[in-house]
Scaffold this motif. Structure first.
Motif, mmCIF file in Angstrom:
data_model
loop_
_atom_site.group_PDB
_atom_site.id
_atom_site.type_symbol
_atom_site.label_atom_id
_atom_site.label_comp_id
_atom_site.label_asym_id
_atom_site.label_seq_id
_atom_site.Cartn_x
_atom_site.Cartn_y
_atom_site.Cartn_z
ATOM 1 N N LEU A 1 12.228 2.771 14.440
ATOM 2 C CA LEU A 1 12.737 1.529 14.854
ATOM 3 C C LEU A 1 11.294 0.529 15.128
ATOM 4 N N ALA A 2 10.335 1.681 15.386
ATOM 5 C CA ALA A 2 8.526 2.486 15.369
ATOM 6 C C ALA A 2 8.365 1.173 13.804
ATOM 7 N N VAL A 3 7.833 0.160 13.688
ATOM 8 C CA VAL A 3 8.492 -0.838 12.346
ATOM 9 C C VAL A 3 6.854 -1.507 12.116
ATOM 10 N N ARG A 4 6.388 -1.598 11.833
ATOM 11 C CA ARG A 4 4.613 -2.581 12.007
ATOM 12 C C ARG A 4 3.468 -1.547 10.818
ATOM 13 N N PRO A 5 2.901 -2.749 10.945
ATOM 14 C CA PRO A 5 1.606 -2.632 9.838
ATOM 15 C C PRO A 5 0.168 -1.313 10.169
ATOM 16 N N ASP A 6 0.886 -0.867 9.381
ATOM 17 C CA ASP A 6 -0.827 0.130 9.673
ATOM 18 C C ASP A 6 -2.016 -0.090 10.242
ATOM 19 N N HIS A 7 -2.459 0.686 10.601
ATOM 20 C CA HIS A 7 -3.686 0.021 11.517
ATOM 21 C C HIS A 7 -4.216 0.013 10.620
ATOM 22 N N ARG A 8 -4.892 0.531 9.837
ATOM 23 C CA ARG A 8 -5.583 0.864 8.420
ATOM 24 C C ARG A 8 -5.883 0.125 7.234
ATOM 25 N N MET A 9 -5.903 -0.096 6.944
ATOM 26 C CA MET A 9 -5.296 -0.890 5.796
ATOM 27 C C MET A 9 -7.249 -1.018 4.277
ATOM 28 N N VAL A 10 -6.212 -1.256 2.883
ATOM 29 C CA VAL A 10 -7.958 -0.703 1.848
ATOM 30 C C VAL A 10 -8.103 -2.740 1.921
ATOM 31 N N ALA A 11 -8.947 -2.893 2.488
ATOM 32 C CA ALA A 11 -8.960 -4.431 2.406
ATOM 33 C C ALA A 11 -9.966 -4.555 0.724
ATOM 34 N N HIS A 12 -11.200 -5.462 1.385
ATOM 35 C CA HIS A 12 -11.879 -5.603 0.409
ATOM 36 C C HIS A 12 -12.447 -4.349 -0.731
ATOM 37 N N THR A 13 -12.272 -4.186 -2.111
ATOM 38 C CA THR A 13 -13.379 -3.751 -2.665
ATOM 39 C C THR A 13 -13.985 -3.941 -3.836
ATOM 40 N N GLY A 14 -13.303 -5.195 -4.919
ATOM 41 C CA GLY A 14 -13.953 -6.132 -5.745
ATOM 42 C C GLY A 14 -13.624 -7.240 -5.544
ATOM 43 N N PHE A 15 -13.779 -8.305 -6.877
ATOM 44 C CA PHE A 15 -13.549 -9.544 -6.848
ATOM 45 C C PHE A 15 -12.994 -9.420 -8.376
ATOM 46 N N LEU A 16 -12.262 -10.411 -8.702
ATOM 47 C CA LEU A 16 -11.486 -10.221 -10.368
ATOM 48 C C LEU A 16 -11.685 -11.855 -10.566
#
Length: 357
Positions: A265-280
């Motif tokens: 039941l512990a369903v939540r967003p991860d504390h870390r994420m792959v955010a900005h790497t570049g613009f297209l």
């Protein structure tokens, strides 16, 4: 009424040529292939299978011969009885674990490039620069054996790394791939005729320098997508395209990927994420002699008009309050407290300055 189609026979399947690299993605594990080992704590290790080879860790030894010839998707034990899950790495896993000479285009961006630029089977694609070959693999998969991917790279050491990575992934040379050493701005127009390229993908510091070359080789309707790391690069290439007039209106985006923690039941967003790497940034080539469509914009009123000022009446003053506009009221007590805190901070700063002197 349509006639029923005849199902493919074993003979038909046997004579059908297998796409390059398909055998590396299925069947028994063979020497020279890379496999991904995951232990009970979720730690990943990628190894290249070698007859007689061994994978050593503090948990024991795993023999390569125990994996060669067997299927993937199995769980095997090492010499100390620790379990390992064995799978071929997916393309995203391979790109993030392969040797790299330059920063790779992340899988989330490579997937967007293939989709947004509409890289289709048989397409003629120009790529610059090649980096470590991660994006080249995605482009080759999309164009297939009958397409063309021409990759340009200035640095020979990067080209060597990319060549080795592409050959490792596909199990040999890919017939659709050509890698060229040199400046794409100069070499592109020398090797490709006017309007002979379907798609252009640029991953370089100054893509605006290739504007004339791209406009020359790209066919009318062809897509040009640039991958840049900073907002200043994004702005400069966008303005250069607008001023040139031979392309459509530009579209810019970035992709953020956030994983989720799943444990009962512990369903939540991860504390870390792959955010900005570049613009297209995406644009398309117009036909020769055509002018870019100027999109109409809605006018924005940011100041009070004369009618608004003249329409004010003292009776309306009660309605023009901070509370009515959604602002929290600031009491005199709170304002005096903020003034004392600001003065105290100023005094402390002055004392520190005197101490430094």
């Amino acid at each position: 009424m349509t006639e029923p189609t005849t199902p493919a026979t074993a003979t038909d399947t046997a004579v059908r040529p297998e796409p390059v690299g398909a055998s590396e993605r299925r069947g028994p594990l063979r020497p020279g292939q890379r496999v991904q080992l995951k232990d009970a704590k979720g730690r990943l290790n990628t190894i290249t299978l070698t007859p007689g080879g061994q994978f050593h860790s503090y948990q024991g030894v795993l023999r390569h011969d125990d994996l060669i010839g067997g299927p993937e998707g199995v769980v095997v034990q090492n010499s100390a009885g620790h379990d390992y899950q064995v799978l071929r790495p997916l393309l995203s896993d391979f790109v993030l674990s392969m040797p790299r000479g330059a920063t790779v285009v992340y899988p989330k961006d490579a997937g967007q490039i293939v989709q947004m630029a509409d890289i289709f089977p048989g397409a003629r694609v120009v790529e610059a620069g090649v980096g470590s070959g991660g994006l080249s693999i995605s482009l080759l998969r999309a164009v297939g054996d009958l397409g063309e991917v021409h990759s340009y790279e200035r640095r020979p050491e990067f080209a060597d790394v990319a060549r080795a990575n592409v050959q490792t992934f596909f199990g040999g040379e890919h017939p659709a791939w050509s890698i060229h050493l040199g400046d794409a701005q100069e070499e592109m127009t020398r090797l490709h005729g006017p309007g002979s390229v379907d798609r252009v993908v640029l991953d370089m510091l100054a893509p605006w320098e290739c504007l004339d070359a791209v406009a020359t080789v790209l066919a009318p309707g062809g897509a040009w997508i640039s991958y840049v790391a900073t907002a200043t690069q994004l702005s400069r290439v966008a303005e250069a395209i607008r001023e040139d007039g031979r392309f459509t209106q530009v579209e810019a985006s970035e992709t953020l990927v956030r994983g989720w923690h799943l444990d009962g039941l512990a369903v939540r967003p991860d504390h870390r994420m792959v955010a900005h790497t570049g613009f297209l940034l995406l644009t398309r080539r117009l036909a020769t002699g055509e002018e870019a469509l100027q999109l109409k914009k809605r006018s924005k009123v940011s100041e009070f008009s004369a009618e608004d000022i003249e329409a004010w009446h003292p009776a309306d003053e009660a309605r023009w309050t901070p509370q009515a506009l959604g602002e929290r009221p600031v009491t005199d007590k709170k304002a005096r407290k903020a003034a004392r805190e600001a003065a105290s901070m100023e005094q402390k700063g002055a004392l520190r300055h005197l101490e430094d002197l």
